[in-house]
Scaffold this motif. Structure first.
Motif, PDB file in Angstrom:
ATOM      1  N   GLU A  62       0.873  -1.167   0.000  1.00  0.00           N
ATOM      2  CA  GLU A  62       0.000   0.000   0.000  1.00  0.00           C
ATOM      3  C   GLU A  62       0.912   1.219   0.000  1.00  0.00           C
ATOM      4  O   GLU A  62       2.126   1.084   0.160  1.00  0.00           O
ATOM      5  CB  GLU A  62      -0.974  -0.029   1.166  1.00  0.00           C
ATOM      6  N   PRO A  63       0.374   2.418  -0.197  1.00  0.00           N
ATOM      7  CA  PRO A  63       1.242   3.585  -0.347  1.00  0.00           C
ATOM      8  C   PRO A  63       2.213   3.844   0.811  1.00  0.00           C
ATOM      9  O   PRO A  63       3.304   4.352   0.591  1.00  0.00           O
ATOM     10  CB  PRO A  63       0.257   4.748  -0.500  1.00  0.00           C
ATOM     11  N   ILE A  64       1.846   3.501   2.041  1.00  0.00           N
ATOM     12  CA  ILE A  64       2.713   3.855   3.163  1.00  0.00           C
ATOM     13  C   ILE A  64       3.346   2.667   3.867  1.00  0.00           C
ATOM     14  O   ILE A  64       4.083   2.845   4.835  1.00  0.00           O
ATOM     15  CB  ILE A  64       1.965   4.721   4.196  1.00  0.00           C
ATOM     16  N   SER A  65       3.067   1.450   3.413  1.00  0.00           N
ATOM     17  CA  SER A  65       3.680   0.299   4.075  1.00  0.00           C
ATOM     18  C   SER A  65       3.616  -0.942   3.192  1.00  0.00           C
ATOM     19  O   SER A  65       2.908  -0.983   2.191  1.00  0.00           O
ATOM     20  CB  SER A  65       2.989   0.000   5.416  1.00  0.00           C
TER      21      SER A  65
END
Length: 91
Positions: A62-65
């Protein structure tokens, strides 16, 4: 010296948005090779509908992890998008 404090606040009504089951994908985004593990499936987190279970080894991005589910573990998406991880039982 002791200090005791009791604080009472009104209960907050938190409502989590349920995931849309129609966002499902039936295949991983792609397969990638991890050093020491080999080839694994790569899934986008937003493509996983509620109830979807994946057994490791697998990567979920996902975008942050990025979540790595190791061999012998399973991840399942609940109704609001949490990814619940649990070891597979071996007997």
């Amino acid at each position: 010296v002791n200090l005791r404090l009791n604080l009472e606040v009104p209960e907050l009504a938190i409502r989590l948005t349920r995931l849309d089951p129609e966002r499902a994908k039936n295949a991983p985004e792609q397969r990638v090779t991890l050093h020491g593990v080999g080839e694994v499936e790569l899934w986008q987190r937003t493509a996983l509908p509620p109830g979807r279970a994946l057994e490791g080894p697998v990567l979920i991005t996902e975008p942050i992890s990025t979540t790595y589910i190791a061999p012998g573990w399973r991840g399942q998406v609940d109704g609001v998008g949490n990814l619940l991880l649990e070891p597979l039982l071996t007997i």
